[in-house]
Design a protein around this motif. Sequence first.
Motif, short mmCIF file in Angstrom:
data_model
loop_
_atom_site.label_atom_id
_atom_site.label_comp_id
_atom_site.label_asym_id
_atom_site.label_seq_id
_atom_site.Cartn_x
_atom_site.Cartn_y
_atom_site.Cartn_z
N ALA A 153 18.20 0.84 26.79
CA ALA A 153 17.96 1.47 28.09
C ALA A 153 17.74 2.97 27.93
O ALA A 153 16.88 3.57 28.59
CB ALA A 153 19.13 1.19 29.04
N ALA A 154 18.53 3.61 27.05
CA ALA A 154 18.39 5.05 26.82
C ALA A 154 17.04 5.37 26.19
O ALA A 154 16.38 6.36 26.57
CB ALA A 154 19.53 5.55 25.94
N LEU A 155 16.61 4.56 25.23
CA LEU A 155 15.32 4.78 24.60
C LEU A 155 14.18 4.64 25.60
O LEU A 155 13.24 5.44 25.62
CB LEU A 155 15.12 3.79 23.45
CG LEU A 155 15.89 4.07 22.16
CD1 LEU A 155 15.78 2.90 21.19
CD2 LEU A 155 15.39 5.36 21.50
N ILE A 156 14.27 3.63 26.47
CA ILE A 156 13.24 3.45 27.50
C ILE A 156 13.21 4.64 28.44
O ILE A 156 12.14 5.14 28.81
CB ILE A 156 13.47 2.14 28.28
CG1 ILE A 156 13.21 0.94 27.36
CG2 ILE A 156 12.57 2.06 29.51
CD1 ILE A 156 13.56 -0.41 27.97
N ALA A 157 14.39 5.13 28.84
CA ALA A 157 14.44 6.29 29.73
C ALA A 157 13.85 7.53 29.07
O ALA A 157 13.09 8.29 29.69
CB ALA A 157 15.89 6.56 30.16
N LEU A 158 14.17 7.76 27.78
CA LEU A 158 13.64 8.93 27.07
C LEU A 158 12.13 8.85 26.88
O LEU A 158 11.42 9.83 27.06
CB LEU A 158 14.33 9.07 25.72
CG LEU A 158 15.79 9.55 25.75
CD1 LEU A 158 16.41 9.46 24.36
CD2 LEU A 158 15.87 10.98 26.28
N LEU A 159 11.65 7.66 26.53
CA LEU A 159 10.21 7.48 26.36
C LEU A 159 9.48 7.64 27.70
O LEU A 159 8.39 8.22 27.76
CB LEU A 159 9.92 6.09 25.76
CG LEU A 159 10.34 5.91 24.30
CD1 LEU A 159 10.27 4.44 23.90
CD2 LEU A 159 9.47 6.76 23.37
N SER A 160 10.09 7.14 28.76
CA SER A 160 9.51 7.30 30.10
C SER A 160 9.44 8.76 30.48
O SER A 160 8.44 9.23 31.02
CB SER A 160 10.35 6.53 31.14
OG SER A 160 10.34 5.15 30.87
N LEU A 161 10.52 9.49 30.19
CA LEU A 161 10.55 10.92 30.50
C LEU A 161 9.45 11.67 29.75
O LEU A 161 8.74 12.50 30.32
CB LEU A 161 11.92 11.49 30.14
CG LEU A 161 12.12 13.00 30.38
CD1 LEU A 161 11.96 13.34 31.86
CD2 LEU A 161 13.48 13.44 29.88
N GLY A 162 9.31 11.37 28.46
CA GLY A 162 8.29 12.06 27.66
C GLY A 162 6.88 11.73 28.10
O GLY A 162 6.06 12.63 28.33
N TYR A 163 6.58 10.44 28.25
CA TYR A 163 5.22 10.04 28.63
C TYR A 163 4.88 10.52 30.05
O TYR A 163 3.79 11.06 30.29
CB TYR A 163 5.09 8.52 28.54
CG TYR A 163 3.75 8.02 29.05
CD1 TYR A 163 2.61 8.11 28.26
CD2 TYR A 163 3.63 7.48 30.33
CE1 TYR A 163 1.38 7.67 28.72
CE2 TYR A 163 2.41 7.04 30.80
CZ TYR A 163 1.28 7.14 30.00
OH TYR A 163 0.06 6.71 30.46
N CYS A 164 5.81 10.32 30.97
CA CYS A 164 5.54 10.68 32.36
C CYS A 164 5.47 12.19 32.56
O CYS A 164 4.81 12.66 33.50
CB CYS A 164 6.59 10.07 33.28
SG CYS A 164 6.48 8.26 33.37
N SER A 165 6.12 12.95 31.69
CA SER A 165 5.99 14.41 31.76
C SER A 165 4.54 14.82 31.51
O SER A 165 4.03 15.76 32.14
CB SER A 165 6.91 15.08 30.74
OG SER A 165 8.27 14.93 31.11
N LEU A 166 3.86 14.11 30.61
CA LEU A 166 2.45 14.38 30.38
C LEU A 166 1.64 14.13 31.65
O LEU A 166 0.74 14.91 32.00
CB LEU A 166 1.92 13.50 29.25
CG LEU A 166 2.52 13.72 27.86
CD1 LEU A 166 1.95 12.72 26.86
CD2 LEU A 166 2.27 15.15 27.38
N LEU A 167 1.96 13.05 32.36
CA LEU A 167 1.26 12.74 33.61
C LEU A 167 1.53 13.81 34.67
O LEU A 167 0.63 14.20 35.41
CB LEU A 167 1.68 11.37 34.13
CG LEU A 167 1.37 10.15 33.26
CD1 LEU A 167 1.75 8.87 34.00
CD2 LEU A 167 -0.11 10.11 32.89
N ILE A 168 2.77 14.26 34.73
CA ILE A 168 3.13 15.26 35.74
C ILE A 168 2.35 16.54 35.51
O ILE A 168 1.78 17.12 36.45
CB ILE A 168 4.65 15.52 35.70
CG1 ILE A 168 5.40 14.31 36.26
CG2 ILE A 168 5.00 16.78 36.49
CD1 ILE A 168 6.90 14.38 36.09
N PHE A 169 2.29 17.01 34.26
CA PHE A 169 1.62 18.27 33.99
C PHE A 169 0.10 18.12 34.05
O PHE A 169 -0.63 19.09 34.27
CB PHE A 169 2.07 18.84 32.63
CG PHE A 169 3.47 19.41 32.68
CD1 PHE A 169 3.71 20.62 33.31
CD2 PHE A 169 4.54 18.73 32.13
CE1 PHE A 169 4.99 21.15 33.38
CE2 PHE A 169 5.83 19.25 32.19
CZ PHE A 169 6.06 20.46 32.82
#
Length: 206
Positions: A153-169
């Motif tokens: 669950a932690a790995l999924i959350a971290l990967l989501s944070l990293g990938y989605c940060s690209l989308l946000i910016f």
Amino acid sequence: MAFMGIHDLWSFIIAVLVFLAIPGPGTFALLTASGKHGVRGGYATLGGLILGDQILMWLAAGGVAALLAANPTLFKGVQYLGAAYLVWIGIQLLRSRGETATGLIRLQPGHLFRQGMLITLLNPKAIVFYMAFFPLFIDPVAHQGMLTFATMAALIALLSLGYCSLLIFAGTAMRTRVQRHRFLSQWLQRLAGLFLVGFGIRLGAG
């Protein structure tokens, strides 16, 4: 060699990244929020999406853990069903024409976090997906109970944070491109579909 009870860690990471790359309601909610409300709005929506995801993941993890403890043989059967489910998702993506990926998500200012969470929680397919996904990467011998699920669950959350940060910016530029050029969504879906079909076959054969 299993890491924290996770079988084939790198395959797990790659699979999560592929699922994140598939355009869907969460992706377009994120792009819409960041395009209209800036980085702060994007991260507010992302926080809701991640929380909703974590709730569904832990509901699924509880069911998978109970199954593993009660009947290890049946658990192996569930792994095969999970592999077949990945193949089925891949085939659906290959057949899709991208109709569901291009709609604009309407978000109300001031409620971005809550709406992001509801977008995930109101997706009835998500918990079924996690019930099928988790067993594929659990090593029944090296499994460490809820610690293994917590690591996943932690790995999924971290990967989501990293990938989605690209989308946000990327914000408005990415949202406009994907909405104007439908083939981009189709290309992403079909690429993910090919990966999932091959991945499901590989896991089922292994």
